[in-house]
Design a protein around this motif. Sequence first.
Motif, PDB file in Angstrom:
ATOM      1  N   ASP A   1       0.933  -1.045  -0.132  1.00 38.72           N
ATOM      2  CA  ASP A   1      -0.042   0.087   0.007  1.00 38.72           C
ATOM      3  C   ASP A   1       0.867   1.213  -0.199  1.00 38.72           C
ATOM      4  O   ASP A   1       1.937   1.464   1.031  1.00 38.72           O
ATOM      5  CB  ASP A   1      -0.868   0.062   1.344  1.00 38.72           C
ATOM      6  CG  ASP A   1      -1.947   1.235   1.210  1.00 38.72           C
ATOM      7  OD1 ASP A   1      -1.582   2.325   1.663  1.00 38.72           O
ATOM      8  OD2 ASP A   1      -3.105   0.843   0.820  1.00 38.72           O
TER       9      ASP A   1
ATOM     10  N   THR B   1       0.286   4.381   1.131  1.00 33.10           N
ATOM     11  CA  THR B   1       0.466   4.987   1.921  1.00 33.10           C
ATOM     12  C   THR B   1       1.093   4.558   3.212  1.00 33.10           C
ATOM     13  O   THR B   1       1.923   5.266   3.907  1.00 33.10           O
ATOM     14  CB  THR B   1      -1.213   5.322   2.666  1.00 33.10           C
ATOM     15  OG1 THR B   1      -2.012   5.873   1.526  1.00 33.10           O
ATOM     16  CG2 THR B   1      -1.496   6.015   3.815  1.00 33.10           C
ATOM     17  N   ARG B   2       1.040   3.260   3.259  1.00 28.31           N
ATOM     18  CA  ARG B   2       1.940   2.509   4.176  1.00 28.31           C
ATOM     19  C   ARG B   2       3.500   2.635   4.019  1.00 28.31           C
ATOM     20  O   ARG B   2       4.082   3.072   5.052  1.00 28.31           O
ATOM     21  CB  ARG B   2       1.732   1.169   4.405  1.00 28.31           C
ATOM     22  CG  ARG B   2       0.079   1.079   5.082  1.00 28.31           C
ATOM     23  CD  ARG B   2      -0.434  -0.518   5.385  1.00 28.31           C
ATOM     24  NE  ARG B   2      -1.835  -0.571   5.206  1.00 28.31           N
ATOM     25  CZ  ARG B   2      -2.812  -1.424   4.648  1.00 28.31           C
ATOM     26  NH1 ARG B   2      -2.162  -2.368   3.809  1.00 28.31           N
ATOM     27  NH2 ARG B   2      -4.046  -1.221   4.616  1.00 28.31           N
TER      28      ARG B   2
ATOM     29  N   HIS C   1      -3.730   3.123   8.864  1.00 25.58           N
ATOM     30  CA  HIS C   1      -2.705   2.296   8.308  1.00 25.58           C
ATOM     31  C   HIS C   1      -1.740   2.170   9.378  1.00 25.58           C
ATOM     32  O   HIS C   1      -1.053   1.239   9.197  1.00 25.58           O
ATOM     33  CB  HIS C   1      -1.879   3.303   7.158  1.00 25.58           C
ATOM     34  CG  HIS C   1      -2.794   3.430   5.967  1.00 25.58           C
ATOM     35  ND1 HIS C   1      -2.963   2.414   5.168  1.00 25.58           N
ATOM     36  CD2 HIS C   1      -3.691   4.594   5.503  1.00 25.58           C
ATOM     37  CE1 HIS C   1      -3.847   2.845   4.104  1.00 25.58           C
ATOM     38  NE2 HIS C   1      -4.216   3.950   4.307  1.00 25.58           N
TER      39      HIS C   1
END
Length: 98
Positions: free
Chosen positions: A23, A25-26, A60
């Motif tokens: 991901d 964002t992670r 997250h």
Amino acid sequence: MGYTVLTPEEAERFSVSFKALADPTRLLLISHIADRRCEPLTVTELTALSGLSQSTVSHHLKKLTKTGLLAKKRSGLKVTHYVVAEEFQKLSALLHLT
């Protein structure tokens, strides 16, 4: 360190970690922590650094903590999140195939 064939259980565990890291964002949040020499950071600090909302960052971080890639420490009202170095070392060793 030699390479060994994974058990089905190990393959499943590693795939969960890689899915979490897939991901963007992670990865962004992990990169901000790494940029600070893996010093523990709060949700507020990560929100300011990333430009993301507090709820997005919290969501997250929870996912990364659930996989064991991050851990959190509470001190009074302050909660910091930090990298679990051993888990990243295991992922790195798995990727080092040559």
